[in-house]
Scaffold this motif. Structure first.
Motif, PDB file in Angstrom:
ATOM      1  N   VAL A  80       0.841  -1.109   0.022  1.00 45.19           N
ATOM      2  CA  VAL A  80       0.035  -0.030   0.044  1.00 45.19           C
ATOM      3  C   VAL A  80       0.781   1.047  -0.033  1.00 45.19           C
ATOM      4  O   VAL A  80       1.593   1.245   0.844  1.00 45.19           O
ATOM      5  CB  VAL A  80      -0.986   0.126   1.211  1.00 45.19           C
ATOM      6  N   CYS A  81       0.845   2.261  -1.047  1.00 44.50           N
ATOM      7  CA  CYS A  81       1.354   3.529  -0.972  1.00 44.50           C
ATOM      8  C   CYS A  81       0.881   4.301  -0.236  1.00 44.50           C
ATOM      9  O   CYS A  81      -0.328   4.524  -0.098  1.00 44.50           O
ATOM     10  CB  CYS A  81       1.420   3.997  -2.418  1.00 44.50           C
ATOM     11  N   THR A  82       1.901   4.993   0.578  1.00 49.99           N
ATOM     12  CA  THR A  82       1.608   6.170   1.534  1.00 49.99           C
ATOM     13  C   THR A  82       2.244   7.489   0.926  1.00 49.99           C
ATOM     14  O   THR A  82       2.286   8.316   1.963  1.00 49.99           O
ATOM     15  CB  THR A  82       1.691   5.827   2.953  1.00 49.99           C
ATOM     16  N   ASN A  83       2.806   7.378  -0.143  1.00 52.72           N
ATOM     17  CA  ASN A  83       3.371   8.602  -0.583  1.00 52.72           C
ATOM     18  C   ASN A  83       2.597   9.791  -1.149  1.00 52.72           C
ATOM     19  O   ASN A  83       1.162   9.607  -0.875  1.00 52.72           O
ATOM     20  CB  ASN A  83       4.293   8.375  -1.668  1.00 52.72           C
ATOM     21  N   VAL A  84       2.960  10.929  -1.339  1.00 56.79           N
ATOM     22  CA  VAL A  84       2.040  12.259  -1.390  1.00 56.79           C
ATOM     23  C   VAL A  84       0.631  11.965  -2.025  1.00 56.79           C
ATOM     24  O   VAL A  84      -0.351  12.328  -1.374  1.00 56.79           O
ATOM     25  CB  VAL A  84       2.882  13.250  -2.043  1.00 56.79           C
ATOM     26  N   SER A  85       0.487  11.658  -3.120  1.00 56.97           N
ATOM     27  CA  SER A  85      -0.828  11.489  -3.892  1.00 56.97           C
ATOM     28  C   SER A  85      -1.759  10.416  -3.023  1.00 56.97           C
ATOM     29  O   SER A  85      -2.992  10.861  -2.656  1.00 56.97           O
ATOM     30  CB  SER A  85      -0.694  10.958  -5.129  1.00 56.97           C
ATOM     31  N   CYS A  86      -1.030   9.457  -2.621  1.00 60.64           N
ATOM     32  CA  CYS A  86      -1.842   8.378  -1.858  1.00 60.64           C
ATOM     33  C   CYS A  86      -2.037   8.909  -0.410  1.00 60.64           C
ATOM     34  O   CYS A  86      -2.931   8.640   0.214  1.00 60.64           O
ATOM     35  CB  CYS A  86      -1.111   7.159  -1.651  1.00 60.64           C
ATOM     36  N   LEU A  87      -0.974   9.556   0.203  1.00 59.46           N
ATOM     37  CA  LEU A  87      -1.149  10.190   1.553  1.00 59.46           C
ATOM     38  C   LEU A  87      -2.498  11.217   1.841  1.00 59.46           C
ATOM     39  O   LEU A  87      -3.149  11.054   2.569  1.00 59.46           O
ATOM     40  CB  LEU A  87      -0.073  11.034   2.076  1.00 59.46           C
ATOM     41  N   GLU A 114       6.853   3.254  -0.692  1.00 63.96           N
ATOM     42  CA  GLU A 114       7.033   4.458  -1.194  1.00 63.96           C
ATOM     43  C   GLU A 114       6.304   4.456  -2.769  1.00 63.96           C
ATOM     44  O   GLU A 114       5.694   3.298  -2.983  1.00 63.96           O
ATOM     45  CB  GLU A 114       8.378   4.864  -1.516  1.00 63.96           C
ATOM     46  N   CYS A 115       6.098   5.582  -3.343  1.00 66.24           N
ATOM     47  CA  CYS A 115       5.523   5.806  -4.711  1.00 66.24           C
ATOM     48  C   CYS A 115       5.689   4.538  -5.860  1.00 66.24           C
ATOM     49  O   CYS A 115       6.936   4.385  -5.632  1.00 66.24           O
ATOM     50  CB  CYS A 115       5.797   7.045  -5.285  1.00 66.24           C
ATOM     51  N   ILE A 116       4.584   3.911  -6.142  1.00 63.14           N
ATOM     52  CA  ILE A 116       4.576   2.924  -7.011  1.00 63.14           C
ATOM     53  C   ILE A 116       4.277   3.140  -8.353  1.00 63.14           C
ATOM     54  O   ILE A 116       4.101   2.618  -9.352  1.00 63.14           O
ATOM     55  CB  ILE A 116       3.977   1.848  -6.629  1.00 63.14           C
ATOM     56  N   ALA A 117       4.242   4.727  -8.671  1.00 59.67           N
ATOM     57  CA  ALA A 117       4.101   5.421  -9.908  1.00 59.67           C
ATOM     58  C   ALA A 117       3.006   4.895 -10.468  1.00 59.67           C
ATOM     59  O   ALA A 117       2.763   4.728 -11.852  1.00 59.67           O
ATOM     60  CB  ALA A 117       5.338   4.688 -10.970  1.00 59.67           C
ATOM     61  N   ALA A 118       1.834   5.063  -9.620  1.00 54.52           N
ATOM     62  CA  ALA A 118       0.485   4.843 -10.222  1.00 54.52           C
ATOM     63  C   ALA A 118      -0.371   6.032  -9.492  1.00 54.52           C
ATOM     64  O   ALA A 118      -1.474   5.631  -9.049  1.00 54.52           O
ATOM     65  CB  ALA A 118      -0.042   3.384  -9.950  1.00 54.52           C
ATOM     66  N   CYS A 119       0.163   7.251  -9.418  1.00 51.64           N
ATOM     67  CA  CYS A 119      -0.322   8.355  -8.455  1.00 51.64           C
ATOM     68  C   CYS A 119      -1.701   8.619  -8.887  1.00 51.64           C
ATOM     69  O   CYS A 119      -2.735   8.796  -8.262  1.00 51.64           O
ATOM     70  CB  CYS A 119       0.493   9.318  -8.398  1.00 51.64           C
ATOM     71  N   ASP A 120      -1.905   8.452 -10.268  1.00 55.89           N
ATOM     72  CA  ASP A 120      -3.428   8.875 -10.799  1.00 55.89           C
ATOM     73  C   ASP A 120      -4.434   7.523 -10.048  1.00 55.89           C
ATOM     74  O   ASP A 120      -5.615   7.953 -10.470  1.00 55.89           O
ATOM     75  CB  ASP A 120      -3.688   8.754 -12.366  1.00 55.89           C
ATOM     76  N   PRO A 123      -5.815   6.458  -3.551  1.00 54.81           N
ATOM     77  CA  PRO A 123      -4.942   5.437  -2.972  1.00 54.81           C
ATOM     78  C   PRO A 123      -4.742   4.159  -3.647  1.00 54.81           C
ATOM     79  O   PRO A 123      -6.003   3.557  -3.816  1.00 54.81           O
ATOM     80  CB  PRO A 123      -5.460   5.265  -1.522  1.00 54.81           C
ATOM     81  N   VAL A 124      -3.633   3.670  -3.974  1.00 61.64           N
ATOM     82  CA  VAL A 124      -3.435   2.583  -4.708  1.00 61.64           C
ATOM     83  C   VAL A 124      -2.699   1.436  -3.919  1.00 61.64           C
ATOM     84  O   VAL A 124      -2.078   1.660  -3.170  1.00 61.64           O
ATOM     85  CB  VAL A 124      -2.639   2.678  -6.022  1.00 61.64           C
ATOM     86  N   MET A 125      -3.072   0.042  -4.395  1.00 62.98           N
ATOM     87  CA  MET A 125      -2.247  -0.946  -3.591  1.00 62.98           C
ATOM     88  C   MET A 125      -2.073  -1.974  -4.860  1.00 62.98           C
ATOM     89  O   MET A 125      -2.365  -1.855  -5.953  1.00 62.98           O
ATOM     90  CB  MET A 125      -3.152  -1.542  -2.552  1.00 62.98           C
TER      91      MET A 125
HETATM   92  S1  FES Z   1       1.945   8.553  -4.423  1.00 60.60           S
HETATM   93 FE1  FES Z   1       1.106   6.680  -4.371  1.00 60.60          FE
HETATM   94  S2  FES Z   1       1.557   5.674  -6.518  1.00 60.60           S
HETATM   95 FE2  FES Z   1       2.503   7.696  -6.308  1.00 60.60          FE
END
Ligand code: FES
Length: 181
Positions: A80-87, A114-120, A123-125
């Motif tokens: 599970v991503c918790t970087n900026v867009s997902c945060l 960290e970011c898994i390059a699917a920010c669009d 929240p992505v897993m």
């Molecule tokens: S911030 Fe979650 S995929 Fe980029």
């Protein structure tokens, strides 16, 4: 578990693809992980011998990359991503809820990434490196349960297609309707 003769031949084929044999280190670690569900000590020793490296160097690579697991973690890796867009779209709450939901489930390993390059898709897993998003906690559980039941076919924990070998570990994006919560 050590490599069988067949696996050793497959490993030698992999090594032969590279100008320098040690470049096959990561593919061999993936091969070992796909077989056992994690990289065993025996496999690390076999790989070291095949590549003419020290076991310590193989362990170093294996422990550096978080994709490699050095103990059994179950069949499904949920990242599970918790970087900026997902945060800002609920990633931290998603990882917390999934950790609580699957705390006692030996089949499911939930990890924060960290970011898994699917920010669009935030929240992505990912489940075994297959993308799912955007997901609420309820939708995420539905997806995971589909993998558990076999309604969805999981990749290996290295991300290879289920019935495939080391090469071609591409990923596809699966958009899930955000529902429930
Ligand atoms: S911030 Fe979650 S995929 Fe980029």
């Amino acid at each position: 578990m050590s490599f069988t003769d067949t696996e050793r031949r497959r490993a030698e084929e992999l090594i032969a693809r590279y100008p320098h044999g040690k470049s096959a280190l990561l593919p061999l670690l993936h091969m070992a992980q796909d077989r056992d569900g994690y990289v065993t000590q025996d496999a690390m020793q076999d790989i070291a011998a095949l590549l003419g490296l020290t076991p310590a160097l193989v362990l170093g690579a294996c422990s550096f990359y978080t994709m490699f697991k050095r103990e059994p973690i179950g069949r499904l890796v949920v990242s599970v991503c918790t970087n900026v867009s997902c945060l800002v779209n609920g990633g931290p709450a998603l990882v917390d809820s999934l950790r609580a939901r699957y705390a006692d489930d030996l089949d499911v390993h939930v990890e924060e990434v960290e970011c898994i390059a699917a920010c669009d898709l935030a929240p992505v897993m990912q489940v075994n490196y297959e993308f799912h998003g955007p997901v609420t906690s309820g939708a995420a559980v539905e997806v995971i349960e589909q993998y558990k039941s076999g309604a969805l076919t999981a990749r290996t924990i290295s991300g290879s297609p289920a019935a495939a070998s080391v090469s071609g570990a591409g990923t596809t994006v699966r958009r899930e309707l955000a529902k429930g919560g």
